[in-house]
Design an enzyme around this catalytic site. Structure first.
Site, PDB file in Angstrom:
ATOM      1  N   ASP A 102      -0.135   1.954   7.898  1.00  0.00           N
ATOM      2  CA  ASP A 102      -0.759   1.430   9.483  1.00  0.00           C
ATOM      3  C   ASP A 102      -0.331   1.239  11.258  1.00  0.00           C
ATOM      4  OD1 ASP A 102      -2.977   0.800   7.359  1.00  0.00           O
ATOM      5  OD2 ASP A 102      -1.768  -1.253   7.508  1.00  0.00           O
TER       6      ASP A 102
ATOM      7  N   THR B  45       3.918   2.851   5.232  1.00  0.00           N
ATOM      8  CA  THR B  45       3.649   2.246   5.619  1.00  0.00           C
ATOM      9  C   THR B  45       2.243   3.114   6.900  1.00  0.00           C
ATOM     10  OG1 THR B  45       1.376   0.444   6.663  1.00  0.00           O
ATOM     11  CG2 THR B  45       3.535   0.820   7.304  1.00  0.00           C
TER      12      THR B  45
ATOM     13  N   ASP C 221       1.894  -0.793  12.138  1.00  0.00           N
ATOM     14  CA  ASP C 221       1.802  -1.999  12.004  1.00  0.00           C
ATOM     15  C   ASP C 221       3.297  -2.758  11.934  1.00  0.00           C
ATOM     16  OD1 ASP C 221       1.563  -2.172   9.394  1.00  0.00           O
ATOM     17  OD2 ASP C 221       0.592  -4.454   9.430  1.00  0.00           O
TER      18      ASP C 221
ATOM     19  N   ARG D 236       0.835  -4.761  -5.513  1.00  0.00           N
ATOM     20  CA  ARG D 236       1.718  -6.527  -5.119  1.00  0.00           C
ATOM     21  C   ARG D 236       1.544  -7.083  -5.656  1.00  0.00           C
ATOM     22  NH1 ARG D 236      -0.287  -4.643   0.032  1.00  0.00           N
ATOM     23  NH2 ARG D 236      -2.201  -3.687   0.096  1.00  0.00           N
TER      24      ARG D 236
ATOM     25  N   ARG E 185      -5.712  -2.429   8.867  1.00  0.00           N
ATOM     26  CA  ARG E 185      -5.603  -3.537   8.667  1.00  0.00           C
ATOM     27  C   ARG E 185      -6.232  -4.315   9.307  1.00  0.00           C
ATOM     28  NH1 ARG E 185      -1.836  -6.640   4.254  1.00  0.00           N
ATOM     29  NH2 ARG E 185      -1.288  -4.640   3.442  1.00  0.00           N
TER      30      ARG E 185
ATOM     31  N   GLY F 297       1.088  -1.611  -0.438  1.00  0.00           N
ATOM     32  CA  GLY F 297      -0.142   0.096  -0.058  1.00  0.00           C
ATOM     33  C   GLY F 297       1.154   1.215  -0.385  1.00  0.00           C
TER      34      GLY F 297
ATOM     35  N   ASP G 177       5.252  -4.789   6.347  1.00  0.00           N
ATOM     36  CA  ASP G 177       6.005  -6.409   6.303  1.00  0.00           C
ATOM     37  C   ASP G 177       6.324  -7.624   5.410  1.00  0.00           C
ATOM     38  OD1 ASP G 177       6.381  -5.747   9.270  1.00  0.00           O
ATOM     39  OD2 ASP G 177       4.561  -6.835  10.052  1.00  0.00           O
TER      40      ASP G 177
HETATM   41  P1  ADP Z   1       2.339  -4.298   2.676  1.00  0.00           P
HETATM   42  O1  ADP Z   1       4.401  -4.913   2.136  1.00  0.00           O
HETATM   43  O2  ADP Z   1       2.551  -3.504   2.802  1.00  0.00           O
HETATM   44  O3  ADP Z   1       3.223  -5.767   4.156  1.00  0.00           O
HETATM   45  P2  ADP Z   1       1.867  -6.657   1.342  1.00  0.00           P
HETATM   46  O4  ADP Z   1       2.103  -7.943   2.020  1.00  0.00           O
HETATM   47  O5  ADP Z   1       1.004  -6.585   0.192  1.00  0.00           O
HETATM   48  O6  ADP Z   1       2.365  -5.281   1.983  1.00  0.00           O
HETATM   49  O7  ADP Z   1       3.451  -6.882   0.450  1.00  0.00           O
HETATM   50  C1  ADP Z   1       3.770  -6.336  -1.316  1.00  0.00           C
HETATM   51  C2  ADP Z   1       4.402  -7.295  -1.526  1.00  0.00           C
HETATM   52  O8  ADP Z   1       5.654  -7.949  -1.074  1.00  0.00           O
HETATM   53  C3  ADP Z   1       3.516  -8.837  -1.793  1.00  0.00           C
HETATM   54  O9  ADP Z   1       3.065  -8.079  -3.090  1.00  0.00           O
HETATM   55  C4  ADP Z   1       4.880  -9.237  -2.478  1.00  0.00           C
HETATM   56  O10 ADP Z   1       4.368  -8.889  -3.598  1.00  0.00           O
HETATM   57  C5  ADP Z   1       6.070  -9.229  -1.860  1.00  0.00           C
HETATM   58  N1  ADP Z   1       6.315 -10.338  -0.632  1.00  0.00           N
HETATM   59  C6  ADP Z   1       5.030 -10.474   0.577  1.00  0.00           C
HETATM   60  N2  ADP Z   1       5.206 -11.091   1.343  1.00  0.00           N
HETATM   61  C7  ADP Z   1       6.284 -12.136   1.029  1.00  0.00           C
HETATM   62  C8  ADP Z   1       7.212 -13.399   0.791  1.00  0.00           C
HETATM   63  N3  ADP Z   1       6.525 -14.321   2.004  1.00  0.00           N
HETATM   64  N4  ADP Z   1       8.393 -13.649   0.220  1.00  0.00           N
HETATM   65  C9  ADP Z   1       8.305 -12.728  -1.019  1.00  0.00           C
HETATM   66  N5  ADP Z   1       7.765 -11.955  -1.410  1.00  0.00           N
HETATM   67  C10 ADP Z   1       6.366 -11.034  -0.766  1.00  0.00           C
HETATM   68  O1  F6P Z   2      -1.659  -1.549   4.676  1.00  0.00           O
HETATM   69  C1  F6P Z   2      -2.214  -0.256   4.365  1.00  0.00           C
HETATM   70  C2  F6P Z   2      -3.537  -0.455   4.033  1.00  0.00           C
HETATM   71  O2  F6P Z   2      -4.249   1.101   3.602  1.00  0.00           O
HETATM   72  C3  F6P Z   2      -4.396  -1.018   5.025  1.00  0.00           C
HETATM   73  O3  F6P Z   2      -4.998  -0.643   5.878  1.00  0.00           O
HETATM   74  C4  F6P Z   2      -5.864  -1.666   3.812  1.00  0.00           C
HETATM   75  O4  F6P Z   2      -6.366  -3.030   5.064  1.00  0.00           O
HETATM   76  C5  F6P Z   2      -4.942  -1.512   2.608  1.00  0.00           C
HETATM   77  O5  F6P Z   2      -3.991  -1.808   2.899  1.00  0.00           O
HETATM   78  C6  F6P Z   2      -5.943  -2.011   1.620  1.00  0.00           C
HETATM   79  O6  F6P Z   2      -4.953  -2.804   0.564  1.00  0.00           O
HETATM   80  P1  F6P Z   2      -5.312  -2.266  -0.697  1.00  0.00           P
HETATM   81  O7  F6P Z   2      -5.341  -0.926  -1.449  1.00  0.00           O
HETATM   82  O8  F6P Z   2      -5.105  -3.517  -1.245  1.00  0.00           O
HETATM   83  O9  F6P Z   2      -7.415  -2.121  -1.090  1.00  0.00           O
END
Ligand code: ADP
Ligand code: F6P
Length: 324
Positions: free
Chosen positions: A131, A129, A133, A76, A175, A15, A107
């Site tokens: 969040d 982020t 978090d 993503r 989230r 995000g 994360d």
């Molecule tokens: P955030 O970074 O905000 O937590 P996501 O959890 O959607 O957002 O992760 C962002 C991107 O990071 C994912 O779309 C993916 O491409 C990559 N990613 C997430 N988890 C993994 C993983 N276990 N191994 C490799 N890449 C990952």
């Molecule tokens: O991590 C930031 C965030 O905006 C969360 O607060 C929310 O749950 C999520 O991303 C929404 O993600 P998306 O852009 O995939 O709808």
């Protein structure tokens, strides 16, 4: 500085968050002032796999520090969660002469950075982020802007809620974490704050609270509900039916992720971006930048991902007793 590092890449992932541009700007300019070239990777790991890679100069980041969103775009990418995707990403880095990458995200993005590091590409994460978090850091880029945006919106809902003597349920993002809800709940003087970490789903207690507050002369009742609990619209219908008090739900949504970053977000993003560039230039890998106990520090990604973060008990207790 490690002699082997000549070119670094930068990407934003997951995000978006206000302040990401300030972080990109700082990475680019600090690396250039360290004598290192920078390549921008568009649209997160997806853009890496699609080879959407551009050369970045100091001028590419001119006039961006005040802008919300991310000039590199974000995405993503499911393919990058697979070993094949990660190997392909590392190959593409080598092909473009990229010795290391700064990843700005949450994360999930750190897990991607860890995977790239295992494939021999140096990586540094920056917490981006709204969040808040990410356990290893007291601060994440975007949180301050998001809570200020939400707080101002909630003030406006409160005005009309008071005029009509209504109950308002306002759902904020986060989230599975309740930090945005807690901060807005306190800052907006909410009567009830529902956090995924603490909510016991005792709706009758909320209903009783609304009725007793009305008897004590309160002309509105503000409930801040975290996204991780959700169902604000159906909750509003049930509360109206049980109390006889008009109840409306407002879901703030994506407005919380946009807008010009606050001073705090620009400042933290600038320092964290520069710190990440310095780490990468020195040959470090698999690290994340964090702000902890008043200092900018860095942790191993493995160690950072193993940490836990919870809602501080005292702050939650205060939020409850200020709502009387
Ligand atoms: P955030 O970074 O905000 O937590 P996501 O959890 O959607 O957002 O992760 C962002 C991107 O990071 C994912 O779309 C993916 O491409 C990559 N990613 C997430 N988890 C993994 C993983 N276990 N191994 C490799 N890449 C990952
Ligand atoms: O991590 C930031 C965030 O905006 C969360 O607060 C929310 O749950 C999520 O991303 C929404 O993600 P998306 O852009 O995939 O709808």
């Amino acid at each position: 500085m490690a002699d082997s590092i000549k070119t670094i890449g930068i990407l934003t992932s997951g995000g978006d968050a206000p302040g990401m541009n300030a972080a990109i700007r700082a990475v680019v300019r600090k690396a250039i002032s360290n004598g290192i070239q920078v390549k921008g990777i568009k649209k997160g790991y997806q853009g890496l796999l699609n080879e959407e890679i551009i050369d970045m100069t100091a001028r590419h980041v001119s006039d961006t520090i005040q802008r919300g969103g991310t000039i590199l775009g974000t995405a993503r990418c499911q393919e990058f969660v697979t070993l094949e995707g990660q190997q392909k990403g590392a190959e593409i880095c080598r092909k473009h002469g990229i010795d290391g990458i700064v990843v700005i995200g949450g994360d999930g993005s750190y897990r991607g950075a860890q995977a790239l590091s295992r494939q021999g590409i140096n990586t540094i994460g920056i917490p981006g982020t709204i969040d808040l978090d990410i356990a290893c850091t007291d601060y994440t880029i975007g949180f301050d802007t998001a809570v200020n945006t939400a707080m101002q919106a909630i003030d406006k809902v409160r005005d009309t809620s008071s005029s009509h003597e209504r109950c308002s349920i306002i759902e904020v993002m986060g989230r599975n974490a309740g930090f945005i809800a807690l901060w807005c709940g306190v800052a907006n003087g909410a009567e009830d704050i529902l956090l995924p970490e603490t909510y016991d789903f005792n709706e009758q207690a909320i209903i009783n609270n609304i009725i007793s507050n009305r008897k004590r002369g309160k002309n509105h009742h503000l409930i801040i509900n975290a996204e991780g609990i959700g169902h604000s619209t159906s909750m509003a219908k049930r509360i109206e039916a049980a109390t006889g008090i008009e109840t409306r739900a407002t879901i703030l949504g994506y407005m919380q992720r946009g807008g010009s970053p606050t001073c705090k977000d620009r400042y933290y993003a600038s320092i964290m971006g520069a710190y990440a560039a310095d780490l990468l230039c020195s040959g470090a890998t698999n690290r994340v930048v964090a702000y902890r106990d008043g200092k900018f520090v860095d942790f191993d990604i493995e160690e950072a991902l193993a940490m836990k973060k919870s809602i501080p008990d005292y702050e939650y207790m205060v939020s409850k007793c200020l709502a009387i």
